[in-house]
Structures are given as structure tokens and as C-alpha cells.
Design a protein around this motif. Structure first.
Motif, PDB file in Angstrom:
ATOM      1  N   LYS A  86     -58.175  37.022  14.822  1.00  0.00           N
ATOM      2  CA  LYS A  86     -57.556  35.924  14.074  1.00  0.00           C
ATOM      3  C   LYS A  86     -58.558  34.819  13.787  1.00  0.00           C
ATOM      4  O   LYS A  86     -58.603  34.280  12.686  1.00  0.00           O
ATOM      5  CB  LYS A  86     -56.380  35.339  14.869  1.00  0.00           C
ATOM      6  N   GLN A  87     -59.386  34.496  14.788  1.00  0.00           N
ATOM      7  CA  GLN A  87     -60.409  33.464  14.601  1.00  0.00           C
ATOM      8  C   GLN A  87     -61.375  33.858  13.493  1.00  0.00           C
ATOM      9  O   GLN A  87     -61.840  33.025  12.726  1.00  0.00           O
ATOM     10  CB  GLN A  87     -61.203  33.256  15.902  1.00  0.00           C
ATOM     11  N   LYS A 137     -55.892  39.060   9.142  1.00  0.00           N
ATOM     12  CA  LYS A 137     -54.459  38.984   9.374  1.00  0.00           C
ATOM     13  C   LYS A 137     -54.066  40.214  10.203  1.00  0.00           C
ATOM     14  O   LYS A 137     -54.684  41.270  10.086  1.00  0.00           O
ATOM     15  CB  LYS A 137     -53.692  39.008   8.049  1.00  0.00           C
ATOM     16  N   ILE A 138     -53.042  40.047  11.019  1.00  0.00           N
ATOM     17  CA  ILE A 138     -52.592  41.156  11.868  1.00  0.00           C
ATOM     18  C   ILE A 138     -51.145  41.519  11.534  1.00  0.00           C
ATOM     19  O   ILE A 138     -50.279  40.648  11.486  1.00  0.00           O
ATOM     20  CB  ILE A 138     -52.659  40.794  13.374  1.00  0.00           C
ATOM     21  N   ALA A 139     -50.920  42.802  11.330  1.00  0.00           N
ATOM     22  CA  ALA A 139     -49.550  43.285  11.093  1.00  0.00           C
ATOM     23  C   ALA A 139     -49.192  44.316  12.154  1.00  0.00           C
ATOM     24  O   ALA A 139     -50.034  45.113  12.567  1.00  0.00           O
ATOM     25  CB  ALA A 139     -49.446  43.917   9.708  1.00  0.00           C
ATOM     26  N   ILE A 140     -47.939  44.266  12.599  1.00  0.00           N
ATOM     27  CA  ILE A 140     -47.429  45.320  13.477  1.00  0.00           C
ATOM     28  C   ILE A 140     -46.770  46.381  12.596  1.00  0.00           C
ATOM     29  O   ILE A 140     -45.796  46.101  11.897  1.00  0.00           O
ATOM     30  CB  ILE A 140     -46.396  44.781  14.490  1.00  0.00           C
ATOM     31  N   ASP A 141     -47.360  47.575  12.623  1.00  0.00           N
ATOM     32  CA  ASP A 141     -46.919  48.689  11.781  1.00  0.00           C
ATOM     33  C   ASP A 141     -45.791  49.455  12.474  1.00  0.00           C
ATOM     34  O   ASP A 141     -45.688  49.426  13.706  1.00  0.00           O
ATOM     35  CB  ASP A 141     -48.115  49.628  11.569  1.00  0.00           C
ATOM     36  N   ASP A 142     -44.966  50.120  11.677  1.00  0.00           N
ATOM     37  CA  ASP A 142     -43.878  50.953  12.206  1.00  0.00           C
ATOM     38  C   ASP A 142     -43.009  50.173  13.186  1.00  0.00           C
ATOM     39  O   ASP A 142     -42.536  50.726  14.190  1.00  0.00           O
ATOM     40  CB  ASP A 142     -44.424  52.198  12.941  1.00  0.00           C
ATOM     41  N   PHE A 143     -42.793  48.895  12.887  1.00  0.00           N
ATOM     42  CA  PHE A 143     -42.046  48.062  13.829  1.00  0.00           C
ATOM     43  C   PHE A 143     -40.649  48.635  14.058  1.00  0.00           C
ATOM     44  O   PHE A 143     -39.952  48.990  13.119  1.00  0.00           O
ATOM     45  CB  PHE A 143     -41.936  46.613  13.354  1.00  0.00           C
ATOM     46  N   GLY A 144     -40.261  48.696  15.316  1.00  0.00           N
ATOM     47  CA  GLY A 144     -38.936  49.200  15.662  1.00  0.00           C
ATOM     48  C   GLY A 144     -38.953  50.622  16.188  1.00  0.00           C
ATOM     49  O   GLY A 144     -37.972  51.081  16.741  1.00  0.00           O
ATOM     50  N   THR A 145     -40.069  51.321  15.992  1.00  0.00           N
ATOM     51  CA  THR A 145     -40.122  52.706  16.457  1.00  0.00           C
ATOM     52  C   THR A 145     -40.783  52.829  17.819  1.00  0.00           C
ATOM     53  O   THR A 145     -40.724  53.865  18.450  1.00  0.00           O
ATOM     54  CB  THR A 145     -40.880  53.625  15.476  1.00  0.00           C
ATOM     55  N   GLY A 146     -41.451  51.779  18.240  1.00  0.00           N
ATOM     56  CA  GLY A 146     -42.092  51.799  19.560  1.00  0.00           C
ATOM     57  C   GLY A 146     -41.030  51.617  20.623  1.00  0.00           C
ATOM     58  O   GLY A 146     -39.861  51.401  20.317  1.00  0.00           O
ATOM     59  N   TYR A 147     -41.409  51.723  21.850  1.00  0.00           N
ATOM     60  CA  TYR A 147     -40.412  51.567  22.909  1.00  0.00           C
ATOM     61  C   TYR A 147     -40.827  50.434  23.827  1.00  0.00           C
ATOM     62  O   TYR A 147     -40.540  50.396  24.996  1.00  0.00           O
ATOM     63  CB  TYR A 147     -40.267  52.866  23.708  1.00  0.00           C
ATOM     64  N   SER A 148     -41.555  49.481  23.239  1.00  0.00           N
ATOM     65  CA  SER A 148     -42.067  48.400  24.067  1.00  0.00           C
ATOM     66  C   SER A 148     -41.060  47.256  24.120  1.00  0.00           C
ATOM     67  O   SER A 148     -40.123  47.201  23.339  1.00  0.00           O
ATOM     68  CB  SER A 148     -43.363  47.894  23.467  1.00  0.00           C
ATOM     69  N   SER A 149     -41.284  46.367  25.010  1.00  0.00           N
ATOM     70  CA  SER A 149     -40.484  45.150  25.052  1.00  0.00           C
ATOM     71  C   SER A 149     -40.980  44.253  23.922  1.00  0.00           C
ATOM     72  O   SER A 149     -42.057  44.455  23.382  1.00  0.00           O
ATOM     73  CB  SER A 149     -40.650  44.436  26.382  1.00  0.00           C
ATOM     74  N   LEU A 150     -40.187  43.267  23.562  1.00  0.00           N
ATOM     75  CA  LEU A 150     -40.564  42.406  22.440  1.00  0.00           C
ATOM     76  C   LEU A 150     -41.393  41.218  22.892  1.00  0.00           C
ATOM     77  O   LEU A 150     -41.762  40.380  22.090  1.00  0.00           O
ATOM     78  CB  LEU A 150     -39.296  41.918  21.733  1.00  0.00           C
ATOM     79  N   ASP A 182     -49.178  38.117  12.314  1.00  0.00           N
ATOM     80  CA  ASP A 182     -48.758  37.526  11.045  1.00  0.00           C
ATOM     81  C   ASP A 182     -47.560  38.234  10.418  1.00  0.00           C
ATOM     82  O   ASP A 182     -46.704  37.603   9.829  1.00  0.00           O
ATOM     83  CB  ASP A 182     -49.925  37.557  10.046  1.00  0.00           C
ATOM     84  N   PHE A 183     -47.548  39.566  10.491  1.00  0.00           N
ATOM     85  CA  PHE A 183     -46.521  40.336   9.791  1.00  0.00           C
ATOM     86  C   PHE A 183     -45.892  41.395  10.689  1.00  0.00           C
ATOM     87  O   PHE A 183     -46.561  41.996  11.520  1.00  0.00           O
ATOM     88  CB  PHE A 183     -47.131  41.087   8.590  1.00  0.00           C
ATOM     89  N   LEU A 184     -44.613  41.624  10.456  1.00  0.00           N
ATOM     90  CA  LEU A 184     -43.960  42.805  11.010  1.00  0.00           C
ATOM     91  C   LEU A 184     -43.671  43.737   9.860  1.00  0.00           C
ATOM     92  O   LEU A 184     -43.112  43.315   8.840  1.00  0.00           O
ATOM     93  CB  LEU A 184     -42.626  42.441  11.686  1.00  0.00           C
ATOM     94  N   LYS A 185     -44.051  45.004   9.999  1.00  0.00           N
ATOM     95  CA  LYS A 185     -43.714  45.988   8.979  1.00  0.00           C
ATOM     96  C   LYS A 185     -42.582  46.855   9.498  1.00  0.00           C
ATOM     97  O   LYS A 185     -42.762  47.611  10.452  1.00  0.00           O
ATOM     98  CB  LYS A 185     -44.929  46.867   8.657  1.00  0.00           C
TER      99      LYS A 185
END
Ligand code: C2E
Ligand code: CA
Ligand code: CA
Ligand code: CA
Length: 279
Positions: A170-171, A175-188, A197-200
Motif C-alpha cells: 500500500k505504501q 491497490k489491493i483487492a480480495i478476489d473470490d470474496f465469500g468462497t474462502g472459509y476464513s473469519s472476516l 481497497d476492494f472486495l470482489k
């Protein structure tokens, strides 16, 4: 029954051999393909739902091989990760992207953000930052032009090293995007700690969304949550005007999908962008 068993075994055995043989060819062809730059990129626009402008393009790798024909990235990326070939392949991809960014600049499109899919294995290399910076410098490309798409799984083990890398990226201006958001099994919880920056939203949530109230509820909730966290939302896999309108009403920020444009080679994308600007 005995006969059947024997047949079954030999079928299984053959299949196993076939896969081994195929893997060997795949391995060989990938190595050669990386050396000969057989891999190419296609680009797909991301359109802003409020301004109707193209905000950026996602780079998607393509591989056409004389022995194997067209191989989908869903097939060869997992193998590249397993074999370690993903490292030289990723460096080739970033190099190709830099080249195309220069070309876009020359063609009158200096402000597009180009996103690159970053493999978890590449990201986790101790010298990931160094490797990406070296390629950018060599090509005289600024990090401001680039967005990195990482999956939840890549950053899931939210250790100090991952946070440090993301903060540093970031520095540097990425820009950072989280791809395939919602398909992972991680905590939020990582959404709060990480500089994203973005959720995809993954296309599996968008498919048939107009027919299913529960899908709408999930996507709506993701958009609300993202906005409360000051993140912007990209919906991928949008194929129809109905899906587009639904997402617009939910306040989704950007849309990507066949509805606007299929992935195209860079020259065709430039033609697309010129027509898009006029309309
Ligand atoms: P992804 O990052 O989730 O990319 C979105 C996939 O959806 C792409 O498939 C894209 O062509 C496809 N797509 C776009 N719009 C639509 C639509 O409206 N409907 C449908 N059904 N599909 C749509 P593609 O290009 O085959 O890539 C598959 C996956 O391979 C990508 O998923 C990504 O995980 C990986 N990949 C692709 N290029 C690269 C790369 O350069 N590096 C790495 N590490 N992975 C890549
Ligand atoms: Ca992606
Ligand atoms: Ca996806
Ligand atoms: Ca993916």
C-alpha cells in the motif's frame, strides 16, 4: 464379478498412467512455454456503476500450446503452484502486464488500473516485494497503475509477515483487492486489520442471483458491510442487464463480466475503450 474387478483395476491403472503421462507433458510444455513466452494475456474491463466509466482492466492469462491445445488457467495454474513453476510464470505475467500498460499509455489511456491475479505461493515468497518492484522498475511502471488481486486463502494466515507485506504494498502505491470474496472459509477479522481497497464478490454469488432471494441477501450484506469498512465492491461474472440493475440498486460500485465485455487481447480492448468513450 472377478472379471469386472480386474477390468475395473486395469481401467483405474490406465487412467493413473495417463494422468502421469499427461502431467509429464504438461510439466515439459510449461517449462518450454515460459522460456518461449507462449503465454499471453487477455483483459476484461471493470465498469463503474455510478459514472459508467471503465475504471480498470483485469489481466487474465491464456495459454495455447501446440501439443495440448488451449489449456485453461484453472488447469495449469494449480499445477504451476504445485511444481513451483508459478514463480517464473508470475514474473513473466507481471512483465507482460507492464508492457501492455506502456502500450495503453501510448494509446491515450494513462489512468486505467490494471489488476493482476497474484498466486498465494508467489505472495508468500520472502522476496515477493523485491521481485515485483524489480520488474516494475525495469519497465518504468509505477505501482499506482496496479491493483493486486489476492484470494482470502492467500492472506488467511494473518501473520505479521502478511500484514507487513500488505502495508508495504500500500505504501508503494498498489491497490489491493480480495478476489473470490465469500468462497474462502476464513473469519472476516482480517478485513479490519488489513489495508484492503476492494472486495470482489465471486461470480458464484452472481450466477442466478435474480432468481434467488437468499443470494440477493448475501450480496446485499457484503456490499453494506464493505461500505461500512470503506471498501469498494466489484461484482464479477455479471452476464445480464437484470443482474447489472439489481447490483446497481444494491449500491455495488463496479461490475465485471460478459455483459459489458468478454476478456479480449490488448488491441481489441483498446478498440473497445475508444468506442466506450464515445458512447
Ligand atoms: P478469477 O480471478 O476469479 O477470474 C475470473 C474468471 O471469470 C476468468 O476466467 C474470466 O474469464 C471469467 N469471467 C469473466 N466474466 C465472466 C462472466 O460474465 N461469466 C462467466 N461465467 N465467467 C466470466 P479465466 O480467465 O478462465 O481464469 C480462471 C482463473 O484462473 C481466475 O479466476 C484466476 O484465479 C486464475 N488466473 C487467471 N489468470 C491468472 C494470472 O495471470 N495469474 C494467476 N495467478 N491466476 C490467474
Ligand atoms: Ca481475479
Ligand atoms: Ca472468481
Ligand atoms: Ca480466482
Amino acid at each position: 464379478a472377478k472379471q469386472k474387478g480386474a477390468n475395473h483395476f486395469s481401467f483405474y491403472f490406465d487412467e493413473l498412467n495417463m494422468n502421469k503421462a499427461k502431467l509429464l507433458i504438461l510439466d515439459n510444455e510449461m517449462r518450454k512455454g515460459i522460456d518461449n513466452k507462449q503465454f499471453t494475456l487477455m483483459y476484461q474491463p471493470k465498469v463503474c456503476l455510478t459514472t459508467n466509466q471503465v475504471m480498470g482492466l483485469e489481466a487474465l492469462i491464456r495459454w495455447e500450446n501446440e501439443k495440448l491445445g488451449y489449456v485453461s488457467p484453472n488447469e495449469f495454474i494449480p499445477y504451476a503452484e504445485e511444481s513451483g513453476l508459478i514463480i517464473p510464470l508470475s514474473e513473466l505475467i507481471i512483465d507482460l502486464v507492464c508492457n501492455d500498460i506502456s502500450y495503453l499509455h501510448q494509446s491515450g489511456f494513462p489512468n486505467l488500473q490494471i489488476s493482476i491475479n497474484i498466486s498465494g505461493l508467489h505472495f508468500q515468497q520472502y522476496n515477493f516485494l523485491q521481485s515485483i518492484q524489480t520488474i516494475l522498475e525495469r519497465n518504468n511502471i509505477s505501482a499506482k497503475n496496479l491493483e493486486l488481486e489476492v484470494t482470502e486463502r492467500t492472506i488467511m494466515n494473518n501473520d505479521a509477515d502478511t500484514i507487513r507485506k500488505l502495508v508495504r504494498l500500500k505504501q508503494l502505491g498498489f491497490k489491493i483487492a480480495i478476489d473470490d470474496f465469500g468462497t474462502g472459509y476464513s473469519s472476516l477479522s482480517y478485513l479490519v486489520r488489513f489495508p484492503i481497497d476492494f472486495l470482489k464478490i465471486d461470480k458464484s454469488f452472481i450466477q442466478h442471483i435474480t432468481a434467488f432471494a437468499d443470494k440477493q441477501a448475501v450480496v446485499d450484506a457484503i456490499i453494506q458491510m464493505a461500505h461500512r469498512l470503506n471498501l469498494q465492491v466489484v461484482a464479477e461474472g455479471v452476464e445480464s442487464i437484470q443482474q447489472c440493475n439489481l447490483l446497481k440498486n444494491m449500491g455495488c460500485d463496479y461490475i465485471q463480466g460478459y455483459y459489458f465485455c468478454k476478456p479480449k487481447r490488448i488491441d481489441d480492448i483498446i478498440d473497445f475503450l475508444k468506442i466506450w468513450e464515445i458512447e
